[in-house]
Design a protein around this motif. Structure first.
Motif, PDB file in Angstrom:
ATOM      1  N   LEU A   1       0.825  -1.203   0.000  1.00 32.81           N
ATOM      2  CA  LEU A   1       0.000   0.000   0.000  1.00 32.81           C
ATOM      3  C   LEU A   1       0.862   1.258   0.000  1.00 32.81           C
ATOM      4  CD1 LEU A   1      -2.751   1.366   0.128  1.00 32.81           C
ATOM      5  CD2 LEU A   1      -2.771   0.938   2.591  1.00 32.81           C
ATOM      6  N   LYS A   2       2.002   1.197   0.662  1.00 37.35           N
ATOM      7  CA  LYS A   2       2.911   2.349   0.706  1.00 37.35           C
ATOM      8  C   LYS A   2       3.339   2.752  -0.710  1.00 37.35           C
ATOM      9  CE  LYS A   2       7.241   3.995   2.577  1.00 37.35           C
ATOM     10  NZ  LYS A   2       8.497   3.666   3.204  1.00 37.35           N
ATOM     11  N   GLN A   3       3.592   1.751  -1.553  1.00 39.67           N
ATOM     12  CA  GLN A   3       3.974   1.986  -2.944  1.00 39.67           C
ATOM     13  C   GLN A   3       2.898   2.781  -3.697  1.00 39.67           C
ATOM     14  OE1 GLN A   3       5.479  -0.992  -6.380  1.00 39.67           O
ATOM     15  NE2 GLN A   3       4.658  -1.993  -4.624  1.00 39.67           N
ATOM     16  N   LEU A   4       1.641   2.397  -3.501  1.00 46.50           N
ATOM     17  CA  LEU A   4       0.522   3.069  -4.162  1.00 46.50           C
ATOM     18  C   LEU A   4       0.404   4.505  -3.675  1.00 46.50           C
ATOM     19  CD1 LEU A   4      -0.135   0.013  -4.647  1.00 46.50           C
ATOM     20  CD2 LEU A   4      -2.512   0.639  -4.478  1.00 46.50           C
ATOM     21  N   ILE A   5       0.496   4.671  -2.377  1.00 44.04           N
ATOM     22  CA  ILE A   5       0.369   6.014  -1.799  1.00 44.04           C
ATOM     23  C   ILE A   5       1.513   6.913  -2.262  1.00 44.04           C
ATOM     24  CG2 ILE A   5       0.511   7.278   0.388  1.00 44.04           C
ATOM     25  CD1 ILE A   5      -1.204   4.966   1.594  1.00 44.04           C
ATOM     26  N   GLU A   6       2.730   6.398  -2.277  1.00 48.50           N
ATOM     27  CA  GLU A   6       3.879   7.198  -2.711  1.00 48.50           C
ATOM     28  C   GLU A   6       3.710   7.675  -4.156  1.00 48.50           C
ATOM     29  OE1 GLU A   6       6.366   8.536  -0.929  1.00 48.50           O
ATOM     30  OE2 GLU A   6       5.342   7.651   0.796  1.00 48.50           O
TER      31      GLU A   6
ATOM     32  N   ALA B   1      -2.083  13.010   5.887  1.00 40.70           N
ATOM     33  CA  ALA B   1      -2.591  12.813   4.530  1.00 40.70           C
ATOM     34  C   ALA B   1      -2.690  11.323   4.212  1.00 40.70           C
ATOM     35  CB  ALA B   1      -1.706  13.528   3.514  1.00 40.70           C
ATOM     36  N   VAL B   2      -1.680  10.556   4.587  1.00 39.86           N
ATOM     37  CA  VAL B   2      -1.689   9.111   4.337  1.00 39.86           C
ATOM     38  C   VAL B   2      -2.852   8.457   5.089  1.00 39.86           C
ATOM     39  CG1 VAL B   2      -0.421   6.964   4.743  1.00 39.86           C
ATOM     40  CG2 VAL B   2       0.750   8.937   3.743  1.00 39.86           C
TER      41      VAL B   2
ATOM     42  N   LYS C   1      -4.387   2.786  -9.996  1.00 44.08           N
ATOM     43  CA  LYS C   1      -5.032   3.713 -10.939  1.00 44.08           C
ATOM     44  C   LYS C   1      -6.365   4.189 -10.386  1.00 44.08           C
ATOM     45  CE  LYS C   1      -5.033   5.810 -14.897  1.00 44.08           C
ATOM     46  NZ  LYS C   1      -4.204   7.017 -14.935  1.00 44.08           N
ATOM     47  N   LEU C   2      -7.192   3.273  -9.906  1.00 42.53           N
ATOM     48  CA  LEU C   2      -8.507   3.644  -9.377  1.00 42.53           C
ATOM     49  C   LEU C   2      -8.379   4.433  -8.076  1.00 42.53           C
ATOM     50  CD1 LEU C   2     -10.462   0.400 -10.243  1.00 42.53           C
ATOM     51  CD2 LEU C   2     -10.622   2.625 -11.385  1.00 42.53           C
ATOM     52  N   PHE C   3      -7.426   4.056  -7.235  1.00 42.31           N
ATOM     53  CA  PHE C   3      -7.165   4.801  -6.004  1.00 42.31           C
ATOM     54  C   PHE C   3      -6.743   6.229  -6.344  1.00 42.31           C
ATOM     55  CE2 PHE C   3      -3.635   6.151  -3.184  1.00 42.31           C
ATOM     56  CZ  PHE C   3      -4.354   6.398  -2.024  1.00 42.31           C
ATOM     57  N   ASP C   4      -5.828   6.370  -7.290  1.00 44.17           N
ATOM     58  CA  ASP C   4      -5.335   7.690  -7.681  1.00 44.17           C
ATOM     59  C   ASP C   4      -6.455   8.551  -8.265  1.00 44.17           C
ATOM     60  OD1 ASP C   4      -2.916   9.449  -8.072  1.00 44.17           O
ATOM     61  OD2 ASP C   4      -3.655   9.353 -10.138  1.00 44.17           O
TER      62      ASP C   4
ATOM     63  N   GLY D   1       5.829  -0.296 -13.208  1.00 44.56           N
ATOM     64  CA  GLY D   1       6.791  -0.482 -12.126  1.00 44.56           C
ATOM     65  C   GLY D   1       6.164  -0.877 -10.797  1.00 44.56           C
ATOM     66  N   LEU D   2       4.847  -0.765 -10.664  1.00 45.85           N
ATOM     67  CA  LEU D   2       4.209  -1.185  -9.426  1.00 45.85           C
ATOM     68  C   LEU D   2       4.091  -2.695  -9.394  1.00 45.85           C
ATOM     69  CD1 LEU D   2       1.320   1.424  -9.143  1.00 45.85           C
ATOM     70  CD2 LEU D   2       3.397   1.330  -7.767  1.00 45.85           C
ATOM     71  N   THR D   3       4.366  -3.278  -8.239  1.00 44.97           N
ATOM     72  CA  THR D   3       4.272  -4.735  -8.097  1.00 44.97           C
ATOM     73  C   THR D   3       3.518  -5.120  -6.842  1.00 44.97           C
ATOM     74  OG1 THR D   3       6.394  -4.764  -6.959  1.00 44.97           O
ATOM     75  CG2 THR D   3       6.430  -5.159  -9.321  1.00 44.97           C
TER      76      THR D   3
END
Length: 177
Positions: free
Chosen positions: A3-8, A62-63, A87-90, A175-177
């Motif tokens: 999840l940290k990857q997505l948030i970053e 914010a996180v 993508k959907l989160f963003d 690059g997201l995994t």
């Protein structure tokens, strides 16, 4: 999935504090000139959080908001593809939580994988498997871009935001995994 990857990744698109008076999200009333211009910080807007001290919002706060108000309500963990989750989160952080389901339905309306008004995650996962992750992401990116263009069409003042929105729309999470 991290999840940290997505948030970053979303934080890179959102950046830090900005207080552009031409951005309706910066106003506590949600429209230019309506309420107080408190700005946006880490994508957390005065329009959605009018009582929050936007200028002094910390990254950690914010996180917490990202997880509580976007990731969890959108049930992103039910989507198997990390890139589609992001993508959907963003999109949710940038446009609001009502838009990801609308964009998914619009992108997949002719596939038979989406029915009803909500995001049906099993069907989304089936659609990703059927179409392929890349094709699904490209469909989402195109619909996201159409939404941005509609913002500018309705309010030409937003034209200044279109270059960054275009970059954001076509970021498909490589690059997201």
């Amino acid at each position: 999935m991290d999840l940290k990857q997505l948030i970053e990744r979303t934080l890179k698109h959102e950046g830090g504090f900005q207080n552009n008076p031409k951005d309706s999200g910066n106003w506590t009333g949600g429209k230019i000139g309506l309420g107080i211009n408190k700005g946006t910080n880490f994508g957390i807007s005065a329009a959605r959080y009018p009582l929050l001290d936007i200028r002094n919002l910390t990254r950690e706060q914010a996180v917490e908001i990202y997880i509580r108000d976007y990731y969890e309500p959108l049930k992103m963990s039910e989507i198997k593809s990390v890139r589609v989750q992001w993508k959907l989160f963003d999109i949710g952080v940038n446009m609001g939580t009502d838009d990801p389901p609308k964009i998914v339905r619009s992108a997949l309306k002719d596939t038979g994988y989406i029915t009803g008004d909500g995001l049906e995650y099993l069907r989304v996962n089936d659609a990703i498997a059927f179409m392929g992750e890349g094709a699904f992401l490209r469909e989402l990116a195109e619909w996201q871009m159409k939404k941005y263009v509609s913002f500018v069409t309705k309010d030409p003042v937003k034209l200044e935001f279109l270059p960054h929105w275009t970059i954001r729309a076509f970021d498909i999470g490589d690059g997201l995994t």
